[in-house]
Design a protein around this motif. Structure first.
Motif, PDB file in Angstrom:
ATOM      1  N   PHE A  61       0.877  -1.165   0.000  1.00 26.44           N
ATOM      2  CA  PHE A  61       0.000   0.000   0.000  1.00 26.44           C
ATOM      3  C   PHE A  61       0.917   1.218   0.000  1.00 26.44           C
ATOM      4  CE2 PHE A  61      -2.413  -3.498   1.502  1.00 26.44           C
ATOM      5  CZ  PHE A  61      -3.724  -3.265   1.128  1.00 26.44           C
ATOM      6  N   MET A  62       0.865   1.993  -1.095  1.00 27.11           N
ATOM      7  CA  MET A  62       1.815   3.087  -1.293  1.00 27.11           C
ATOM      8  C   MET A  62       1.149   4.448  -1.173  1.00 27.11           C
ATOM      9  SD  MET A  62       4.632   3.722  -4.295  1.00 27.11           S
ATOM     10  CE  MET A  62       3.510   4.056  -5.618  1.00 27.11           C
ATOM     11  N   GLU A  63       1.907   5.362  -0.599  1.00 23.88           N
ATOM     12  CA  GLU A  63       1.482   6.758  -0.558  1.00 23.88           C
ATOM     13  C   GLU A  63       2.618   7.626  -1.078  1.00 23.88           C
ATOM     14  OE1 GLU A  63       0.385   7.590   3.495  1.00 23.88           O
ATOM     15  OE2 GLU A  63       2.324   6.995   4.269  1.00 23.88           O
ATOM     16  N   ALA A  92       3.623  -3.256   3.694  1.00 22.93           N
ATOM     17  CA  ALA A  92       3.035  -4.586   3.570  1.00 22.93           C
ATOM     18  C   ALA A  92       3.290  -5.318   4.890  1.00 22.93           C
ATOM     19  CB  ALA A  92       3.653  -5.363   2.414  1.00 22.93           C
ATOM     20  N   TYR A  93       2.637  -6.431   5.060  1.00 24.90           N
ATOM     21  CA  TYR A  93       2.850  -7.249   6.257  1.00 24.90           C
ATOM     22  C   TYR A  93       3.348  -8.622   5.882  1.00 24.90           C
ATOM     23  CZ  TYR A  93       0.924  -4.344   9.968  1.00 24.90           C
ATOM     24  OH  TYR A  93       0.729  -3.358  10.903  1.00 24.90           O
ATOM     25  N   SER A  94       4.168  -9.163   6.770  1.00 20.03           N
ATOM     26  CA  SER A  94       4.543 -10.569   6.777  1.00 20.03           C
ATOM     27  C   SER A  94       4.246 -11.038   8.196  1.00 20.03           C
ATOM     28  CB  SER A  94       6.019 -10.748   6.440  1.00 20.03           C
ATOM     29  OG  SER A  94       6.370 -12.113   6.520  1.00 20.03           O
ATOM     30  N   MET A 120      -6.098   7.289  13.089  1.00 18.20           N
ATOM     31  CA  MET A 120      -5.840   7.200  11.649  1.00 18.20           C
ATOM     32  C   MET A 120      -4.721   6.218  11.320  1.00 18.20           C
ATOM     33  SD  MET A 120      -8.029   8.792   9.956  1.00 18.20           S
ATOM     34  CE  MET A 120      -9.313   8.680  11.171  1.00 18.20           C
ATOM     35  N   ILE A 121      -3.632   6.247  12.081  1.00 17.26           N
ATOM     36  CA  ILE A 121      -2.538   5.321  11.769  1.00 17.26           C
ATOM     37  C   ILE A 121      -2.948   3.885  12.075  1.00 17.26           C
ATOM     38  CG2 ILE A 121      -1.283   5.498  13.975  1.00 17.26           C
ATOM     39  CD1 ILE A 121       1.307   5.388  12.192  1.00 17.26           C
ATOM     40  N   ALA A 151      -4.441  -1.361   9.970  1.00 16.62           N
ATOM     41  CA  ALA A 151      -5.433  -2.443   9.905  1.00 16.62           C
ATOM     42  C   ALA A 151      -5.798  -2.757   8.452  1.00 16.62           C
ATOM     43  CB  ALA A 151      -6.681  -2.072  10.703  1.00 16.62           C
ATOM     44  N   ILE A 152      -5.933  -1.727   7.613  1.00 14.02           N
ATOM     45  CA  ILE A 152      -6.225  -1.933   6.188  1.00 14.02           C
ATOM     46  C   ILE A 152      -5.102  -2.738   5.544  1.00 14.02           C
ATOM     47  CG2 ILE A 152      -6.347  -0.747   3.947  1.00 14.02           C
ATOM     48  CD1 ILE A 152      -7.829   1.551   5.465  1.00 14.02           C
ATOM     49  N   ILE A 153      -3.862  -2.380   5.861  1.00  7.88           N
ATOM     50  CA  ILE A 153      -2.703  -3.059   5.277  1.00  7.88           C
ATOM     51  C   ILE A 153      -2.627  -4.501   5.768  1.00  7.88           C
ATOM     52  CG2 ILE A 153      -0.177  -3.036   5.129  1.00  7.88           C
ATOM     53  CD1 ILE A 153      -0.473   0.107   5.534  1.00  7.88           C
ATOM     54  N   LYS A 154      -2.830  -4.708   7.052  1.00  8.94           N
ATOM     55  CA  LYS A 154      -2.799  -6.060   7.641  1.00  8.94           C
ATOM     56  C   LYS A 154      -3.891  -6.931   7.024  1.00  8.94           C
ATOM     57  CE  LYS A 154      -1.659  -8.844  11.206  1.00  8.94           C
ATOM     58  NZ  LYS A 154      -0.714  -9.869  10.953  1.00  8.94           N
ATOM     59  N   ASP A 155      -5.110  -6.395   6.943  1.00  4.59           N
ATOM     60  CA  ASP A 155      -6.213  -7.153   6.334  1.00  4.59           C
ATOM     61  C   ASP A 155      -5.895  -7.509   4.876  1.00  4.59           C
ATOM     62  OD1 ASP A 155      -7.622  -6.970   8.704  1.00  4.59           O
ATOM     63  OD2 ASP A 155      -8.972  -5.389   7.994  1.00  4.59           O
ATOM     64  N   GLY A 156      -5.282  -6.567   4.160  1.00  4.64           N
ATOM     65  CA  GLY A 156      -4.914  -6.823   2.773  1.00  4.64           C
ATOM     66  C   GLY A 156      -3.929  -7.969   2.643  1.00  4.64           C
ATOM     67  N   SER A 157      -2.975  -8.043   3.566  1.00  2.00           N
ATOM     68  CA  SER A 157      -1.976  -9.118   3.484  1.00  2.00           C
ATOM     69  C   SER A 157      -2.596 -10.472   3.803  1.00  2.00           C
ATOM     70  CB  SER A 157      -0.801  -8.843   4.425  1.00  2.00           C
ATOM     71  OG  SER A 157      -1.151  -9.069   5.779  1.00  2.00           O
TER      72      SER A 157
END
Length: 184
Positions: free
Chosen positions: A34-36, A59-61, A147-148, A153-159
């Motif tokens: 997820f890039m900004e 990203a998450y691992s 917000m952070i 959470a969005i990034i974790k759910d995506g992974s």
């Protein structure tokens, strides 16, 4: 786990090419990213206010977040400095959550006799500190906030739901005041 800072929750890599870095990690099954792209981002570097431009992707691992950062422009900052001494890029910081505020954590570290300097910070949300006696990989102190935590959470759910192929890079848009994911 550090007995001073708590658990490390993020590895931060500064890279000369963020697209190549994301390809490196996704080829190893870590993603999606997820890039900004932050422009005119307010920061303080070595005590001086600056406007930064950078690209950052996350990203998450498992429970470990991987961040890749590419500084843009020529504003002096810790990322640009890192690439001057490590042109191929590499691990620049480890991030930890603060219980309480950044200021409280910095005071706690002083009381414990730690000799450190704050190299860069973003308001009360993030501070990068380096040891005076043993400089090197910095510690990023991160203040918890709605917000952070929502973005992470969005990034974790995506992974956790990623199939390893679909949309390996996604864009985070902050224009509404909250993180929204869009196609890259």
């Amino acid at each position: 786990m550090s007995n001073v800072f708590g658990a490390v929750v993020q590895q931060g890599y500064v890279v000369p090419d963020i697209d190549a870095a994301m390809k490196h990690w996704t080829a190893r099954g870590i993603g999606p990213f997820f890039m900004e792209h932050l422009k005119n981002f307010d920061g303080v570097v070595d005590g001086k206010p600056v406007k930064l431009e950078l690209k950052a992707a996350f990203a998450y691992s498992g429970d470990q977040q991987i961040e890749v950062i590419q500084p843009m422009g020529d504003t002096p900052c810790i990322y640009e400095e890192y690439l001057r001494t490590h042109p191929e890029g590499g691990l620049q910081h480890l991030a930890v959550w603060c219980e309480g505020t950044i200021a409280e954590k910095l005071e706690e570290l002083k009381r414990k006799g730690m000799d450190f300097i704050v190299r860069q910070n973003y308001g009360d949300a993030h501070a990068y500190i380096d040891s005076v006696d043993q400089p090197g990989v910095m510690i990023q102190l991160m203040a918890k906030g709605e917000m952070i935590e929502k973005m992470f959470a969005i990034i974790k759910d995506g992974s956790e739901s990623w199939d390893g192929k679909t949309d390996p890079v996604r864009r985070i848009d902050w224009s509404t005041g909250t993180p929204v994911v869009k196609a890259a």
